[in-house]
Design a protein around this motif. Sequence first.
Motif, PDB file in Angstrom:
ATOM      1  N   GLY A  84       0.783  -1.230   0.000  1.00 47.74           N
ATOM      2  CA  GLY A  84       0.000   0.000   0.000  1.00 47.74           C
ATOM      3  C   GLY A  84       0.811   1.274   0.000  1.00 47.74           C
ATOM      4  N   THR A  85       2.131   1.168  -0.040  1.00 46.70           N
ATOM      5  CA  THR A  85       2.961   2.377  -0.045  1.00 46.70           C
ATOM      6  C   THR A  85       3.235   2.880  -1.457  1.00 46.70           C
ATOM      7  OG1 THR A  85       4.979   1.033   0.002  1.00 46.70           O
ATOM      8  CG2 THR A  85       4.076   1.739   2.123  1.00 46.70           C
ATOM      9  N   ASP A  86       2.970   2.034  -2.464  1.00 46.91           N
ATOM     10  CA  ASP A  86       3.174   2.418  -3.860  1.00 46.91           C
ATOM     11  C   ASP A  86       1.817   2.490  -4.549  1.00 46.91           C
ATOM     12  OD1 ASP A  86       3.771   2.663  -6.557  1.00 46.91           O
ATOM     13  OD2 ASP A  86       5.428   1.228  -6.508  1.00 46.91           O
ATOM     14  N   ASP A  87       1.403   3.693  -4.921  1.00 45.75           N
ATOM     15  CA  ASP A  87       0.077   3.888  -5.515  1.00 45.75           C
ATOM     16  C   ASP A  87      -0.069   3.216  -6.877  1.00 45.75           C
ATOM     17  OD1 ASP A  87      -0.811   5.325  -3.364  1.00 45.75           O
ATOM     18  OD2 ASP A  87      -0.259   7.272  -4.216  1.00 45.75           O
ATOM     19  N   THR A  88       1.036   2.828  -7.500  1.00 46.83           N
ATOM     20  CA  THR A  88       0.952   2.189  -8.815  1.00 46.83           C
ATOM     21  C   THR A  88       0.725   0.678  -8.711  1.00 46.83           C
ATOM     22  OG1 THR A  88       3.343   1.781  -8.988  1.00 46.83           O
ATOM     23  CG2 THR A  88       2.526   3.927  -9.734  1.00 46.83           C
TER      24      THR A  88
ATOM     25  N   THR B 226      -7.340  -4.016  -2.732  1.00 42.98           N
ATOM     26  CA  THR B 226      -7.239  -2.621  -3.177  1.00 42.98           C
ATOM     27  C   THR B 226      -8.562  -1.881  -3.057  1.00 42.98           C
ATOM     28  OG1 THR B 226      -5.553  -3.343  -4.768  1.00 42.98           O
ATOM     29  CG2 THR B 226      -6.436  -1.123  -5.040  1.00 42.98           C
ATOM     30  N   LYS B 227      -9.678  -2.568  -3.294  1.00 45.75           N
ATOM     31  CA  LYS B 227     -10.968  -1.883  -3.212  1.00 45.75           C
ATOM     32  C   LYS B 227     -11.270  -1.421  -1.784  1.00 45.75           C
ATOM     33  CE  LYS B 227     -14.059  -5.893  -2.578  1.00 45.75           C
ATOM     34  NZ  LYS B 227     -15.200  -6.636  -3.175  1.00 45.75           N
ATOM     35  N   GLY B 228     -10.548  -1.946  -0.823  1.00 42.91           N
ATOM     36  CA  GLY B 228     -10.670  -1.481   0.564  1.00 42.91           C
ATOM     37  C   GLY B 228      -9.514  -0.579   0.947  1.00 42.91           C
ATOM     38  N   LYS B 229      -9.041   0.185  -0.026  1.00 38.13           N
ATOM     39  CA  LYS B 229      -7.843   1.011   0.152  1.00 38.13           C
ATOM     40  C   LYS B 229      -7.910   1.915   1.373  1.00 38.13           C
ATOM     41  CE  LYS B 229      -4.801   4.067  -2.525  1.00 38.13           C
ATOM     42  NZ  LYS B 229      -4.576   4.700  -3.848  1.00 38.13           N
ATOM     43  N   SER B 230      -9.080   2.440   1.678  1.00 40.25           N
ATOM     44  CA  SER B 230      -9.193   3.342   2.830  1.00 40.25           C
ATOM     45  C   SER B 230      -8.825   2.632   4.131  1.00 40.25           C
ATOM     46  CB  SER B 230     -10.614   3.893   2.933  1.00 40.25           C
ATOM     47  OG  SER B 230     -11.559   2.849   3.072  1.00 40.25           O
ATOM     48  N   HIS B 231      -8.934   1.308   4.134  1.00 39.49           N
ATOM     49  CA  HIS B 231      -8.596   0.531   5.335  1.00 39.49           C
ATOM     50  C   HIS B 231      -7.176  -0.035   5.278  1.00 39.49           C
ATOM     51  CE1 HIS B 231     -12.798   0.718   6.451  1.00 39.49           C
ATOM     52  NE2 HIS B 231     -13.146   0.157   5.298  1.00 39.49           N
TER      53      HIS B 231
END
Length: 250
Positions: free
Chosen positions: A57-61, A76-81
Motif C-alpha cells: 500500500g505504499t506504492d500507488d501504482t 485494493t478496493k478497501g484502500k481506505s482501510h
Amino acid sequence: MATVIIKRLAKSPFVLITVLVTLAAFSFTPRFPFKSFRNSLQQQRLFTVEELALYNGTDDTLPILLGILGSVFDVTKGKSHYAVGGGYHHFSGRDASRAFVSGNFTGDGLTDSLRGLSSTEVKSIVEWREFYFRSYTFVGKLVGRYYDSEGNPTKSLKGVEAKAARGTQLLEKQKKEEAKQPSCNSRWSQGEGGEVWCDDGFPRLVQRPLEIALTGKMSKRCACFKEDQLSETGLEVYEGCDYLSKTCRV
C-alpha cells in the motif's frame, strides 16, 4: 479465380451455408474462455515473502495485497482501510494470520505462525480466510509455511484446517450438551451491576468441560436446575446468593 470460386459456391447452396457457418463461428467466438484462462493463471501465481512485501500500500501504482494462511488477496478496493494510515494497514504486504485473533499488530505479533493457539482461535482465522474469499479477489499463494514452491498445501496448512474442523465439532457438541440444561437469564448495567435468574429452577455455576479443548482454559456458565437436581456434583451456588434463590447478584 476468386470470381470463379464464388460462382461455384453460389451453385451449391449447401457448401455456401457450411462456409458461412464456419466464418460466423470464427467471428463470434466468445472471449470469455481466454479471460477465464488468464484468471486461472493469475490465481496460481506464487509469491515470495519479499515479493508480497512490495504490495503493502505504499506504492500507488501497485495493488494492495495481503495474505492469510498462505492465500493472497487483492484488497485494493478497501484502500481506505489497507493503505498507509488505514486501520488495517498492518495486514498489507504480509501474512499476519495470527494477528487476526491475537490483536497484536506490532513486531513478532505480525506473523503467520499459529503455534499455541486454541481450536477456537484457529477456527476463527480459517473463518477470516473464508471472509476474504467471499469479499475480495484471490490472486495467488504465498510460498512458505502453508504452501510449497509448487503451490501445494503443506502439512502445516492441513494441520490448521484439521484443528479448525475439530474446533467446529467441539462447539457443536458443546451446544448440544448445554441445550440439555437451560442457561440462566442475565442482565447487566453500569449503575446496578449484573444479575442472573431462572424462570424455572435455580441458578448454578457449572463447568464447561469442552472449553479446555476449545480454548485451552476452563470456564463456567450459569445454568438452571430444578430442586431435585441441586444435589448433583459440580454445581456451585453464587457467592452471597441463597441456596433456593431464583435470582443472584453477580
